[in-house]
Design a protein around this motif. Structure first.
Motif, PDB file in Angstrom:
ATOM      1  N   LEU A 227     -43.854 -26.325  21.788  1.00 30.42           N
ATOM      2  CA  LEU A 227     -44.578 -26.099  23.265  1.00 30.42           C
ATOM      3  C   LEU A 227     -44.499 -24.515  23.821  1.00 30.42           C
ATOM      4  CD1 LEU A 227     -42.942 -29.421  25.101  1.00 30.42           C
ATOM      5  CD2 LEU A 227     -45.556 -28.667  24.724  1.00 30.42           C
ATOM      6  N   VAL A 228     -43.041 -23.541  22.589  1.00 27.41           N
ATOM      7  CA  VAL A 228     -43.336 -22.623  22.483  1.00 27.41           C
ATOM      8  C   VAL A 228     -44.791 -21.726  22.945  1.00 27.41           C
ATOM      9  CG1 VAL A 228     -43.735 -21.332  20.743  1.00 27.41           C
ATOM     10  CG2 VAL A 228     -42.312 -20.331  21.961  1.00 27.41           C
ATOM     11  N   ASP A 229     -45.620 -22.739  22.647  1.00 25.36           N
ATOM     12  CA  ASP A 229     -47.149 -21.582  22.928  1.00 25.36           C
ATOM     13  C   ASP A 229     -47.480 -21.991  24.245  1.00 25.36           C
ATOM     14  OD1 ASP A 229     -47.457 -20.733  20.444  1.00 25.36           O
ATOM     15  OD2 ASP A 229     -48.321 -22.846  19.719  1.00 25.36           O
ATOM     16  N   GLY A 230     -46.533 -22.548  25.181  1.00 26.27           N
ATOM     17  CA  GLY A 230     -47.344 -23.001  26.751  1.00 26.27           C
ATOM     18  C   GLY A 230     -46.778 -21.908  27.010  1.00 26.27           C
ATOM     19  N   TRP A 231     -45.968 -20.983  27.290  1.00 29.70           N
ATOM     20  CA  TRP A 231     -45.496 -20.393  27.496  1.00 29.70           C
ATOM     21  C   TRP A 231     -45.412 -18.872  27.413  1.00 29.70           C
ATOM     22  CZ3 TRP A 231     -41.020 -17.502  26.076  1.00 29.70           C
ATOM     23  CH2 TRP A 231     -40.041 -17.949  25.075  1.00 29.70           C
ATOM     24  N   PHE A 232     -45.554 -18.584  25.901  1.00 26.69           N
ATOM     25  CA  PHE A 232     -45.353 -17.829  24.801  1.00 26.69           C
ATOM     26  C   PHE A 232     -46.334 -17.310  24.304  1.00 26.69           C
ATOM     27  CE2 PHE A 232     -43.737 -15.191  21.017  1.00 26.69           C
ATOM     28  CZ  PHE A 232     -43.484 -14.191  21.665  1.00 26.69           C
ATOM     29  N   ASP A 233     -46.975 -16.005  24.474  1.00 21.37           N
ATOM     30  CA  ASP A 233     -48.310 -15.303  23.401  1.00 21.37           C
ATOM     31  C   ASP A 233     -47.854 -14.921  22.831  1.00 21.37           C
ATOM     32  OD1 ASP A 233     -50.641 -14.105  23.190  1.00 21.37           O
ATOM     33  OD2 ASP A 233     -51.516 -13.982  25.185  1.00 21.37           O
ATOM     34  N   ARG A 234     -48.580 -15.409  21.775  1.00 17.85           N
ATOM     35  CA  ARG A 234     -47.545 -14.804  20.237  1.00 17.85           C
ATOM     36  C   ARG A 234     -48.491 -13.526  19.420  1.00 17.85           C
ATOM     37  NH1 ARG A 234     -44.677 -19.435  17.339  1.00 17.85           N
ATOM     38  NH2 ARG A 234     -44.871 -21.038  18.428  1.00 17.85           N
ATOM     39  N   ASP A 235     -49.576 -13.466  20.852  1.00 20.93           N
ATOM     40  CA  ASP A 235     -50.209 -11.879  19.697  1.00 20.93           C
ATOM     41  C   ASP A 235     -49.586 -10.775  20.975  1.00 20.93           C
ATOM     42  OD1 ASP A 235     -51.961 -13.918  18.127  1.00 20.93           O
ATOM     43  OD2 ASP A 235     -53.068 -14.649  20.274  1.00 20.93           O
ATOM     44  N   THR A 236     -49.686 -11.394  22.038  1.00 21.40           N
ATOM     45  CA  THR A 236     -48.998 -10.282  22.599  1.00 21.40           C
ATOM     46  C   THR A 236     -47.657  -9.561  23.246  1.00 21.40           C
ATOM     47  OG1 THR A 236     -49.344 -11.683  24.728  1.00 21.40           O
ATOM     48  CG2 THR A 236     -51.126  -9.781  24.235  1.00 21.40           C
TER      49      THR A 236
END
Length: 298
Positions: A227-236
């Motif tokens: 669920l980290v992708d819900g609040w964290f943008d891995r690209d930026t």
């Protein structure tokens, strides 16, 4: 149960000696007034015909029957069964008819009431002062059940299971789960939930819903870090919103060994004492550690 439609004098019907359903005096008088005006009972009582004694007992609709007599109506229509019913069966029917009643959606009720332009007809509608006061204070449309197509799934937790479920929902999703919480989800998620329960039951060969739901919670907890992708943008490398991020998505666990925890606690106490971290926001110690780590050359 065999049901017949009967017509006759309401005075021939026997009312219940003990009726749990009551009607306030004002409501009853309004009912009598309406019936006196209409000279017809438009809502049918339910009657049990005791073939042994010949009595016809009103199991549902006692107030309507009594009011029709008081209004001078000489003939009404009712639903009747002559099936042999025990006293327990008759009481159960009486209570079930009393208990199953709908509710008015306030916004729709207000809209309908305001469309009545005749004062006498507004009085005929029979809304009491408390309801009228509620409608007067209603400014915006409500999201009532009358406006929704929905399916209800109720899950009752025992104390220990409730705490575990609350911990998972709080740590992973940041939801404050009270003991009487009710959540609204998309209708399609009802089918997904039932499918997940079926999958968990078949996978573990269990037939107990509570156990299956526990397996779903455990599986969710194991993968909560995704669920980290819900609040964290891995690209930026930047946050996607300005809310709170569950620590479970960061550390992939909601617990740590007590020896390690003791070290962290002492460090936190020292950081607060030095003024490096505010006491009400101890999590900032993690940010302080992370920034120091990132600034240290590899």
């Amino acid at each position: 149960m065999n049901i017949d439609i009967k017509t006759g004098d309401p005075r021939t019907l026997k009312l219940l000696d003990l009726n749990a359903r009551f009607m306030r005096h004002e409501q009853y008088q309004q009912l009598v007034t309406n019936l006196r005006r209409d000279q017809v009972l438009t809502s049918t009582p339910f009657v049990w015909h005791d073939v042994e004694t010949g009595d016809r007992v009103v199991l549902s609709g006692n107030h309507r029957t009594k009011a029709s007599v008081e209004a001078g109506i000489e003939e009404i229509t009712w639903l009747e069964t002559s099936d042999p019913l025990t006293e327990s069966q008759r009481i159960a029917i009486q209570l079930s008819h009393n208990a199953i009643a709908g509710e008015d959606d306030p916004a729709i009720l207000k809209t309908l009431y305001e469309q009545i332009d005749d004062l006498d007809l507004r009085q005929y509608a029979g809304l009491d002062d408390a309801t009228l006061e509620l409608l007067a204070d209603l400014d915006s449309p409500s999201l009532g059940e009358a406006n929704l197509t929905f399916q209800t799934l109720a899950i009752v937790f025992l104390p220990d299971d409730l705490k575990e479920a609350q911990d998972v929902l709080r740590d992973a999703l940041g939801l404050a789960a009270s003991s009487d919480a009710i959540w609204v989800a998309q209708l399609k998620q009802y089918d997904q939930t039932m499918a997940a329960l079926d999958l968990a039951s078949k996978s573990a060969d269990v037939t107990n819903v509570a156990t299956a739901f526990g397996l779903i919670l455990e599986s969710f907890k194991d993968h909560a870090s995704e669920l980290v992708d819900g609040w964290f943008d891995r690209d930026t490398g930047e946050p996607k919103h300005h809310g709170m991020a569950p620590l479970l998505t960061l550390f992939h666990t909601d617990a740590m060994p007590t020896k390690a925890a003791a070290t962290v606690e002492k460090a936190l106490q020292q950081a607060v004492a030095r003024g490096d971290v505010p006491a009400e926001h101890r999590y900032k110690a993690l940010e302080l550690w992370a920034r120091t780590y990132l600034d240290t050359p590899a």
